[in-house]
Design an enzyme around this catalytic site. Structure first.
Site, PDB file in Angstrom:
ATOM      1  N   HIS A 216       0.818  -1.209   0.000  1.00  0.00           N
ATOM      2  CA  HIS A 216       0.000   0.000   0.000  1.00  0.00           C
ATOM      3  C   HIS A 216       0.856   1.265   0.000  1.00  0.00           C
ATOM      4  O   HIS A 216       0.340   2.353  -0.290  1.00  0.00           O
ATOM      5  CB  HIS A 216      -0.947  -0.015   1.199  1.00  0.00           C
ATOM      6  CG  HIS A 216      -2.113  -0.937   1.009  1.00  0.00           C
ATOM      7  ND1 HIS A 216      -3.396  -0.611   1.387  1.00  0.00           N
ATOM      8  CD2 HIS A 216      -2.203  -2.171   0.466  1.00  0.00           C
ATOM      9  CE1 HIS A 216      -4.222  -1.599   1.092  1.00  0.00           C
ATOM     10  NE2 HIS A 216      -3.514  -2.562   0.532  1.00  0.00           N
ATOM     11  N   SER A 220       0.221  -1.194  -6.235  1.00  0.00           N
ATOM     12  CA  SER A 220       0.244  -2.474  -6.937  1.00  0.00           C
ATOM     13  C   SER A 220       0.822  -2.318  -8.334  1.00  0.00           C
ATOM     14  O   SER A 220       0.648  -1.285  -8.988  1.00  0.00           O
ATOM     15  CB  SER A 220      -1.170  -3.048  -7.041  1.00  0.00           C
ATOM     16  OG  SER A 220      -1.696  -3.337  -5.770  1.00  0.00           O
ATOM     17  N   LYS A 244     -14.712  -8.926  -7.535  1.00  0.00           N
ATOM     18  CA  LYS A 244     -13.922  -9.790  -8.423  1.00  0.00           C
ATOM     19  C   LYS A 244     -13.214 -10.866  -7.616  1.00  0.00           C
ATOM     20  O   LYS A 244     -13.139 -12.031  -8.035  1.00  0.00           O
ATOM     21  CB  LYS A 244     -12.915  -8.957  -9.205  1.00  0.00           C
ATOM     22  CG  LYS A 244     -12.269  -9.710 -10.363  1.00  0.00           C
ATOM     23  CD  LYS A 244     -11.487  -8.779 -11.261  1.00  0.00           C
ATOM     24  CE  LYS A 244     -10.965  -9.529 -12.481  1.00  0.00           C
ATOM     25  NZ  LYS A 244     -10.251  -8.641 -13.425  1.00  0.00           N
ATOM     26  N   ASP A 245     -12.669 -10.503  -6.462  1.00  0.00           N
ATOM     27  CA  ASP A 245     -12.048 -11.496  -5.585  1.00  0.00           C
ATOM     28  C   ASP A 245     -13.071 -12.503  -5.087  1.00  0.00           C
ATOM     29  O   ASP A 245     -12.754 -13.684  -4.896  1.00  0.00           O
ATOM     30  CB  ASP A 245     -11.378 -10.813  -4.387  1.00  0.00           C
ATOM     31  CG  ASP A 245     -10.067 -10.135  -4.775  1.00  0.00           C
ATOM     32  OD1 ASP A 245      -9.553 -10.430  -5.869  1.00  0.00           O
ATOM     33  OD2 ASP A 245      -9.569  -9.315  -3.986  1.00  0.00           O
ATOM     34  N   GLU A 288       6.135 -34.080   0.799  1.00  0.00           N
ATOM     35  CA  GLU A 288       4.912 -33.613   0.162  1.00  0.00           C
ATOM     36  C   GLU A 288       5.227 -32.991  -1.195  1.00  0.00           C
ATOM     37  O   GLU A 288       6.344 -32.529  -1.443  1.00  0.00           O
ATOM     38  CB  GLU A 288       4.209 -32.592   1.049  1.00  0.00           C
ATOM     39  CG  GLU A 288       3.591 -33.196   2.302  1.00  0.00           C
ATOM     40  CD  GLU A 288       2.316 -33.959   1.985  1.00  0.00           C
ATOM     41  OE1 GLU A 288       1.214 -33.437   2.207  1.00  0.00           O
ATOM     42  OE2 GLU A 288       2.438 -35.106   1.512  1.00  0.00           O
TER      43      GLU A 288
END
Length: 659
Positions: A216, A220, A244-245, A288
């Site tokens: 922030h 971005s 959208k998320d 894994e």
């Protein structure tokens, strides 16, 4: 004297709190009106998905910790207690267990997005470095969590991985002793790993807070890799990216729910359904799936110290990636050569994962060395040189020109990482003769256990298998899940004698069982079991279907695979021929014979039917929650599918003006 913060929220309670502690103002500023580039594609969803994963993992982890016992003698049993006796314990554990894989999938894709679009370049170097620290903390947390079930692969994975530190001169052995808390992986190791596994997620939250704060501050990146030039290039974070998320979260949760409800053990190892045994090393020790690429790098180098250094170096190099890439252009969309070679780097990572799942021999060693060479060569040679010689394409003047930039690679990348996650390690203990594939009632999304067959299977177990094999994690009350009545269960339990503590003289006493009693073990301890079976220890059958590669098909093949040994085969004393058992020689004699168990419902009681019935029962014993799990899965996926459609429709409406 300082005054109150001026708050302008309509809700009086929110306004009162915010005027004294402006947390709502901060949230509004950072997640409400925060200006965000308006050309994000769905790659930018994965940061939010990672946050969802972290929150779910912390919540489920807290509930699991309430019932888990970090004790070497009780850890494995406590996990089964969670699965079988705690209300919806199976759901909490499967969400947590598969959540680790989901977390790594979204994180790896999130990292790829940062690399592909140049989000590590100035002024976001510190933001990127904090992200790498998050990845390292995730790996440490996941490794320690994998040890906690205290199964065979957990124990030996911890032994092998912690032993790597012994490669470091002088200090190596002290680091290993510190990690172990002694001279081998044991009780102190489990205590330490449990404490750290509980602590590190909260450290992770702190680093993620710094990661978001740094984001922030510098803002971005975006698919074009260019800076915001004017307010026309941005939209408020809410409602545009919250909706959208939300679409991405619904779709992602559908995938997560599908694994939890229909394939909860797909990404695990069958050996981890066997309690840890320090005296019996698994034929193949494989970590894994999300550690497989680094494991392949380690094994591709003949020198142990160099292999360990390269394994850790493959991660630490990412910290200096902003300075290794000398190009001033961020996005791969405008770097024609980089756009191709970055996929070679991704391919090398996937190939390393595939190689890590196989034995380090033959073609797999060659492939892992080639992939390792390119992995490091890409970072140390290709990127520095490419930035000097590559001629980038012209950059757009602003984000507003091409408003929406769609990514054609997202689906392929998601498929690649889910494919890597689904890689099944090659196990040496697989049968040499191909097993006959059976059709089971419980196969498929809508499959359920045939209760009539399972009831007959219980009869086979009671009359045949229980003479040698225990079921430590089953209680007679659990037979209610087979459709037996309370009166039937009480009669079955009362027909056996079980330990009932001590009498007044301090001597062990026995009495008739009750529904709360555990299934009676045929032997008082493992030593007695070995003594009664020629030195071989009959395995406990509580998890036998999950604990064998091939599952129900393998157990069925084993039951029907007895016969006469070929004339040219030399049999060892006390061994029996079985065409499906690895090596074809097994200490267990043929357990089933035609007509051995009397069925009262008229079902033919031949070997094939008896084997089929007892395997159905054993499958139910290993997965008693399956019917409930699948029914819940259908409901959850239908609900999430509906919500995905609703949120997508809202997203299109909200974004209509921008598009």
């Amino acid at each position: 004297m300082a005054g109150l913060h001026k708050s302008e929220f309509a809700n009086p309670v929110v306004n009162w709190v915010d005027s004294r502690l402006p947390i709502f103002t901060m949230m509004q500023k950072e997640y409400g009106v925060f200006p965000t580039p308006k050309n994000f594609n769905y790659f930018w969803n994965f940061g939010a998905l990672a946050m969802v994963c972290l929150m779910v993992m912390i919540m489920t982890g807290i509930f699991l910790a309430m019932n888990y016992q970090p004790n070497a003698d009780l850890a494995f049993a406590s996990v089964q207690h969670i699965m079988r006796d705690v209300n919806y314990g199976w759901l909490i554990r499967y969400v947590h267990q598969n959540g680790a894989s989901m977390f790594f999938i979204v994180t790896y894709i999130h990292i790829f997005r940062g690399i592909y679009y140049g989000s590590y370049k100035a002024p976001r170097e510190l933001l990127w470095m904090l992200g790498v620290v998050i990845l390292l903390l995730m790996m440490a947390t996941a490794f320690m969590g994998y040890v906690l079930p205290w199964g065979q692969m957990s124990y030996w994975g911890a032994t092998v991985i912690t032993n790597l530190f012994s490669a470091f001169p002088v200090v190596g052995k002290y680091i290993v002793t510190l990690l172990w808390g002694g001279f081998s992986v044991d009780q102190p190791t489990l205590n330490r790993f449990f404490a750290l596994h509980y602590l590190l997620p909260f450290v992770l939250v702190g680093v993620i807070f710094l990661h978001v704060a740094a984001l922030h501050i510098v803002g971005s990146n975006n698919p074009l890799g260019i800076d915001v030039k004017s307010p026309q290039d941005t939209v408020p974070f809410h409602p545009y990216y919250t909706i959208k998320d939300s679409v991405g979260v619904c779709v992602f949760l559908m995938i997560w729910a599908a694994f939890v409800c229909f394939a909860p053990n797909m990404l695990g190892d069958p050996n981890n359904f066997i309690p840890a045994n320090p005296l019996q090393t698994p034929a193949d020790i494989v970590p894994e799936w999300y550690f497989l690429p680094y494991y392949a790098i380690l094994r591709s180098v003949p020198n142990k110290l160099l292999g360990v250094c390269m394994m850790f170096g493959s991660l630490l190099l990412l910290l200096v990636l902003p300075w290794l890439d000398t190009s001033r252009v961020r996005s791969a969309r405008f770097r024609p050569i980089f756009r191709k070679v970055v996929w070679l780097w991704v391919l090398s990572f996937v190939v390393l994962g595939i190689c890590g799942a196989h034995k380090p021999e033959g073609i797999w060693v060659i492939l892992s060395r080639i992939a390792t060479l390119y992995y490091f060569g890409h970072l140390l040679v290709v990127l520095p040189i490419l930035g000097k010689i590559e001629r980038p394409l012209p950059l757009p003047e602003s984000i507003s020109n091409p408003v929406v930039v769609r990514s054609a690679v997202l689906a392929a990348l998601v498929a690649a990482f889910f494919g890597l996650a689904a890689i099944q390690p090659a196990h040496a203990e697989m049968a040499e003769t191909p097993m006959p594939q059976q059709k089971w009632s419980f196969d498929g999304v809508f499959g359920t256990v045939d209760l009539a067959s399972a009831q007959r299977g219980f009869l086979v177990y009671k009359e045949v298998c229980s003479a040698c094999h225990s079921m430590k994690f089953m209680h007679y009350r659990d037979l209610e899940g087979l459709g037996l009545t309370e009166a039937q269960i009480k009669a079955i339990a009362a027909s056996v004698t079980v330990p009932q503590g001590l009498n007044d003289q301090g001597e062990p006493k026995e009495g008739p069982g009750t529904p709360a009693s555990q299934f009676r073990s045929p032997f008082p301890n493992d030593l007695a079991a070995r003594a009664g079976n020629g030195g071989a220890l009959p395995p406990d059958l509580s998890l036998i279907v999950n604990a064998r590669e091939g599952g129900a098909d393998y157990i069925y093949a084993l039951m029907v695979g007895f016969g006469e040994a070929p004339k040219d085969m030399k049999m060892q004393d006390g061994m029996n021929f079985n065409m499906y058992y690895p090596g074809h020689q097994i200490a267990m004699p043929q357990p089933l014979r035609d007509g051995q168990v009397a069925y009262t419902d008229g079902t033919p009681n031949n070997i094939a039917q008896e084997a089929r019935d007892v395997v159905t029962f054993l499958y139910w014993v290993s997965n008693p929650e399956e019917s409930e799990r699948k029914a819940l899965g259908v409901k959850v996926i239908l609900y999430l599918g509906f919500m995905a459609c609703v949120t997508y429709a809202l997203k299109r409406k909200i974004w209509a003006a921008v598009h």
